[in-house]
Design a protein around this motif. Structure first.
Motif, PDB file in Angstrom:
ATOM      1  N   GLU A 171       1.432  13.608  12.398  1.00 31.81           N
ATOM      2  CA  GLU A 171       1.594  13.062  11.049  1.00 31.81           C
ATOM      3  C   GLU A 171       1.302  11.574  11.083  1.00 31.81           C
ATOM      4  OE1 GLU A 171       5.365  14.024   9.286  1.00 31.81           O
ATOM      5  OE2 GLU A 171       5.035  16.174   9.465  1.00 31.81           O
ATOM      6  N   ILE A 172       0.337  11.174  10.262  1.00 33.25           N
ATOM      7  CA  ILE A 172       0.036   9.751  10.190  1.00 33.25           C
ATOM      8  C   ILE A 172       0.232   9.284   8.750  1.00 33.25           C
ATOM      9  CG2 ILE A 172      -1.595   9.846  12.113  1.00 33.25           C
ATOM     10  CD1 ILE A 172      -3.776   9.605   9.928  1.00 33.25           C
ATOM     11  N   THR A 173       0.592   8.031   8.581  1.00 35.28           N
ATOM     12  CA  THR A 173       0.818   7.537   7.220  1.00 35.28           C
ATOM     13  C   THR A 173      -0.436   6.828   6.711  1.00 35.28           C
ATOM     14  OG1 THR A 173       1.699   5.434   7.938  1.00 35.28           O
ATOM     15  CG2 THR A 173       3.279   7.209   7.625  1.00 35.28           C
ATOM     16  N   GLU A 174      -0.420   6.592   5.426  1.00 31.95           N
ATOM     17  CA  GLU A 174      -1.573   5.954   4.795  1.00 31.95           C
ATOM     18  C   GLU A 174      -1.860   4.565   5.326  1.00 31.95           C
ATOM     19  OE1 GLU A 174      -1.498   7.766   0.331  1.00 31.95           O
ATOM     20  OE2 GLU A 174      -0.060   6.228   0.875  1.00 31.95           O
ATOM     21  N   LEU A 203      -9.224  10.198  15.145  1.00 32.53           N
ATOM     22  CA  LEU A 203      -8.848  11.351  14.326  1.00 32.53           C
ATOM     23  C   LEU A 203      -9.827  12.505  14.535  1.00 32.53           C
ATOM     24  CD1 LEU A 203      -7.713   9.806  10.903  1.00 32.53           C
ATOM     25  CD2 LEU A 203      -6.306  10.555  12.827  1.00 32.53           C
ATOM     26  N   LEU A 256      -1.418  14.010   6.543  1.00 31.37           N
ATOM     27  CA  LEU A 256      -1.293  12.686   5.945  1.00 31.37           C
ATOM     28  C   LEU A 256       0.111  12.601   5.324  1.00 31.37           C
ATOM     29  CD1 LEU A 256      -2.662  10.039   5.417  1.00 31.37           C
ATOM     30  CD2 LEU A 256      -3.821  11.042   3.449  1.00 31.37           C
ATOM     31  N   ASP A 257       0.954  11.787   5.964  1.00 29.94           N
ATOM     32  CA  ASP A 257       2.377  11.704   5.636  1.00 29.94           C
ATOM     33  C   ASP A 257       2.616  10.704   4.503  1.00 29.94           C
ATOM     34  OD1 ASP A 257       5.092  12.168   5.896  1.00 29.94           O
ATOM     35  OD2 ASP A 257       5.238  11.429   7.948  1.00 29.94           O
ATOM     36  N   PHE A 299       2.211  10.845   1.486  1.00 27.90           N
ATOM     37  CA  PHE A 299       1.014  10.730   0.661  1.00 27.90           C
ATOM     38  C   PHE A 299       1.347  10.191  -0.721  1.00 27.90           C
ATOM     39  CE2 PHE A 299      -2.168  12.493  -2.292  1.00 27.90           C
ATOM     40  CZ  PHE A 299      -3.270  11.821  -1.781  1.00 27.90           C
ATOM     41  N   SER A 359      -3.044   3.684  -1.273  1.00 27.61           N
ATOM     42  CA  SER A 359      -3.779   4.936  -1.485  1.00 27.61           C
ATOM     43  C   SER A 359      -5.118   4.723  -2.131  1.00 27.61           C
ATOM     44  CB  SER A 359      -3.037   5.855  -2.438  1.00 27.61           C
ATOM     45  OG  SER A 359      -1.861   6.272  -1.878  1.00 27.61           O
ATOM     46  N   LEU A 415      -9.833  10.682   1.466  1.00 23.89           N
ATOM     47  CA  LEU A 415      -9.717  12.141   1.565  1.00 23.89           C
ATOM     48  C   LEU A 415     -11.108  12.773   1.685  1.00 23.89           C
ATOM     49  CD1 LEU A 415      -6.944  13.017  -1.016  1.00 23.89           C
ATOM     50  CD2 LEU A 415      -6.770  12.937   1.464  1.00 23.89           C
ATOM     51  N   PHE A 437      -8.194  16.183   6.480  1.00 27.00           N
ATOM     52  CA  PHE A 437      -6.839  16.354   6.964  1.00 27.00           C
ATOM     53  C   PHE A 437      -6.476  17.832   6.893  1.00 27.00           C
ATOM     54  CE2 PHE A 437      -7.055  11.952   5.768  1.00 27.00           C
ATOM     55  CZ  PHE A 437      -6.345  11.338   6.786  1.00 27.00           C
ATOM     56  N   LEU A 484      -1.362  17.582   3.434  1.00 27.16           N
ATOM     57  CA  LEU A 484      -0.817  16.409   2.765  1.00 27.16           C
ATOM     58  C   LEU A 484       0.691  16.595   2.680  1.00 27.16           C
ATOM     59  CD1 LEU A 484      -3.247  16.041  -0.325  1.00 27.16           C
ATOM     60  CD2 LEU A 484      -3.483  15.061   1.977  1.00 27.16           C
TER      61      LEU A 484
END
Ligand code: C2E
Ligand code: MG
Ligand code: MG
Ligand code: MG
Length: 288
Positions: free
Chosen positions: A146-149, A163, A175-176, A178, A183, A188, A193, A196
């Motif tokens: 899990e990766i964040t924006e 990735l 995508l954590d 989200f 953003s 996307l 991914f 979400l």
């Protein structure tokens, strides 16, 4: 507030500020010690299918009991660990712990592990993941990172390369949080991914705020159009679950099903739910 005294440029701080600086320093010293000794715990929170309540996986969540203080929330100490350059060592430890744990679960139950941008950007991260997986004997498809924006903020080309390598390895990439941070829907398009994850804040406001409801619904539709899974985090009430079902949100995670669990509690849970693999909502949560 800093000020000049006499001709000397000595900085004083307000006592409160000085206390804060000292607290920060002592927290960091304790954190360093804990990282060196791997004195952390990992809890696991179930992720379920919204329609059948079948168990789909667990998210690994790091826990730190700071000696003399008690539990420190990960949101707090992970940021400190990132700033101090400790997150790669800590992150590698969590990843290995979580993969080892997951090996003993039924093969359709996956494990999700949070990864910081600094880890993704550290050289050889994809190789590290591959070597942990082969060392512990976990199928890559059973791991989801899990990766964040925030990755898109210092979006350098190399993070996207990582990735891609991870995906080629067969690892899922979610995508954590989200919609919460920086953003742009553009990214996307740039990377596919596997999932979400909608943040707890959207889900919490969904039943009370029409706009939050609209945002959740738009994210669910977007995920469907993109052909990726979507998980709602922070599901606490049966009402929230039923709204999410109607919207077509595929997976959910939250206190309604279970709080994050100690690893020792997982085998009894798996025995209890057996072949059915369905979690019934926690009895105390139904009242919420
Ligand atoms: P996250 O990845 O978005 O994790 C979900 C957070 O929501 C967890 O908080 C979880 O305990 C909480 N949560 C789940 N269900 C509910 C609910 O029904 N209601 C409420 N109010 N909260 C719920 P937690 O464990 O405090 O972790 C906070 C954040 O710390 C995580 O957010 C993640 O960003 C970060 N984190 C945790 N473990 C790790 C790790 O191993 N590595 C990294 N890099 N970050 C981590
Ligand atoms: Mg997460
Ligand atoms: Mg999240
Ligand atoms: Mg979060």
């Amino acid at each position: 507030r800093a000020r000049r005294d006499g001709g000397q440029s000595v900085c004083f701080y307000e006592p409160r500020l000085r206390l804060l600086v000292e607290e920060q320093r002592s927290l960091l010293a304790d954190l360093r010690r804990a990282v060196a000794r791997h004195a952390f715990g990992v809890e696991y929170q179930p992720i379920v299918d919204t329609q059948t309540l079948a168990l789909r996986g667990f998210e690994a969540l790091l826990r730190w009991h700071r000696p003399g203080y008690g539990p420190v929330p990960p949101d707090r100490f992970i940021r400190v660990a990132e700033e101090a350059g400790l997150i790669c060592e800590l992150g590698a430890w969590v990843l290995e712990q979580a993969c080892r744990e997951a090996v003993s679960w039924p093969s359709r139950v996956r494990v999700a592990v949070n990864v910081s941008v600094s880890q993704l950007e550290s050289p050889g991260f994809a190789r590290q993941v591959a070597s942990i997986l082969s060392k512990v004997g976990l199928e890559p498809s059973r791991l989801e990172l899990e990766i964040t924006e925030s990755i898109f903020m210092d979006a350098n080309a190399s993070s996207f390369g990582v990735l891609e390598s991870l995906r080629e390895l067969g690892v899922g990439i979610a995508l954590d949080d989200f919609g919460c941070g920086f953003s742009s829907l553009g990214f996307l398009r740039g990377f596919s991914f596997s999932k979400l994850k909608m943040d707890t804040t959207f889900v919490r406001e969904m039943g009370i705020d029409r706009r939050a409801h609209a945002v959740v619904s738009a994210i669910v539709n977007l995920a469907a159009e993109l052909g990726v899974a979507v998980t709602a985090e922070g599901v606490e009430t049966p009402q929230q679950l039923s709204i999410l079902r109607q919207m077509g949100c595929t997976q959910a995670q939250g206190f309604l099903f279970s709080r994050p669990m100690q690893p020792a509690a997982i085998p009894p849970l798996l025995d209890q739910i057996g072949g059915e693999m369905a979690l019934s909502p926690a009895p105390d949560a139904v009242l919420g």
